[in-house]
Design a protein around this motif. Structure first.
Motif, PDB file in Angstrom:
ATOM      1  N   VAL A   1      -3.629 -10.763 -11.166  1.00  0.00           N
ATOM      2  CA  VAL A   1      -3.652 -11.168  -9.761  1.00  0.00           C
ATOM      3  C   VAL A   1      -2.311 -10.853  -9.107  1.00  0.00           C
ATOM      4  O   VAL A   1      -2.250 -10.316  -7.996  1.00  0.00           O
ATOM      5  CB  VAL A   1      -3.990 -12.679  -9.643  1.00  0.00           C
ATOM      6  N   PHE A   2      -1.215 -11.140  -9.790  1.00  0.00           N
ATOM      7  CA  PHE A   2       0.114 -10.880  -9.254  1.00  0.00           C
ATOM      8  C   PHE A   2       0.333  -9.384  -9.040  1.00  0.00           C
ATOM      9  O   PHE A   2       0.861  -8.961  -8.005  1.00  0.00           O
ATOM     10  CB  PHE A   2       1.181 -11.426 -10.213  1.00  0.00           C
ATOM     11  N   TYR A   3      -0.069  -8.562 -10.012  1.00  0.00           N
ATOM     12  CA  TYR A   3       0.132  -7.123  -9.878  1.00  0.00           C
ATOM     13  C   TYR A   3      -0.702  -6.542  -8.740  1.00  0.00           C
ATOM     14  O   TYR A   3      -0.254  -5.643  -8.033  1.00  0.00           O
ATOM     15  CB  TYR A   3      -0.177  -6.401 -11.187  1.00  0.00           C
ATOM     16  N   LYS A   4      -1.918  -7.063  -8.541  1.00  0.00           N
ATOM     17  CA  LYS A   4      -2.728  -6.603  -7.422  1.00  0.00           C
ATOM     18  C   LYS A   4      -2.066  -6.956  -6.093  1.00  0.00           C
ATOM     19  O   LYS A   4      -1.998  -6.140  -5.180  1.00  0.00           O
ATOM     20  CB  LYS A   4      -4.134  -7.215  -7.477  1.00  0.00           C
ATOM     21  N   ARG A   5      -1.583  -8.180  -6.000  1.00  0.00           N
ATOM     22  CA  ARG A   5      -0.914  -8.620  -4.787  1.00  0.00           C
ATOM     23  C   ARG A   5       0.400  -7.856  -4.607  1.00  0.00           C
ATOM     24  O   ARG A   5       0.738  -7.434  -3.505  1.00  0.00           O
ATOM     25  CB  ARG A   5      -0.647 -10.123  -4.877  1.00  0.00           C
TER      26      ARG A   5
END
Length: 161
Positions: free
Chosen positions: A116-120
């Motif tokens: 989720v962090f990498y997508k954001r």
């Protein structure tokens, strides 16, 4: 091997000394000592059959039977100890398995958070790169516009009255 005691029935015989290395136990060989002229029954009492060689073989048989019984008792004790050790280790194994399952669940949750962090972060990173490219394009364009205006004839001196 069991050495023969001859016709007199006296001497010493060694039992278990000739066992193969794979079957040899760490304890020393049992030695049976014969009393001259005496023979023994299976109940431990003296018995005379008249044939000393048969008496010798009976005594060796009894000694070997006793040794086998002792070995069987030792084997049973070792099996019981091994069973107890397995039971104690099974508790530790179950505890370790619980910790391992908790660690796997935690790692999976962290992996999900990281995705989720990498997508954001990717979306934010793309926006940052677009802004940087836009700034890098605008600054030279403004510089070129200023230089072109100077060549066309606009300057600060003409604006002063």
């Amino acid at each position: 091997p069991v050495p023969s005691q001859g016709a007199t029935g006296t001497g010493t015989s060694t039992i278990g000394a000739g066992a193969p290395d794979s079957l040899a136990s760490p304890r020393p060989a049992v030695t049976a000592t014969r009393i001259p002229g005496a023979s023994y029954s299976s109940l431990g009492g003296k018995k005379s059959t008249g044939n000393k060689e048969v008496d010798l073989h009976q005594q060796l048989h009894e000694d070997m039977t006793t040794e086998i019984l002792q070995m069987a008792k030792g084997l049973k004790q070792n099996a019981l100890k091994f069973t107890a050790k397995l039971e104690t280790q099974s508790g530790a194994l179950e505890e370790a398995e619980g910790h391992l399952e908790a660690n796997v669940a935690s790692a999976q949750a962290r992996n999900k958070q990281a995705k989720v962090f990498y997508k954001r972060n990717w979306a934010t990173g793309c926006k940052s790169w677009l802004i940087l490219i836009l700034v890098l394009c605008i600054v030279p364009a403004v510089y070129i516009a200023i230089k072109m205006s100077y060549f066309v004839g606009y300057s600060n001196k003409k604006l002063e009255l």
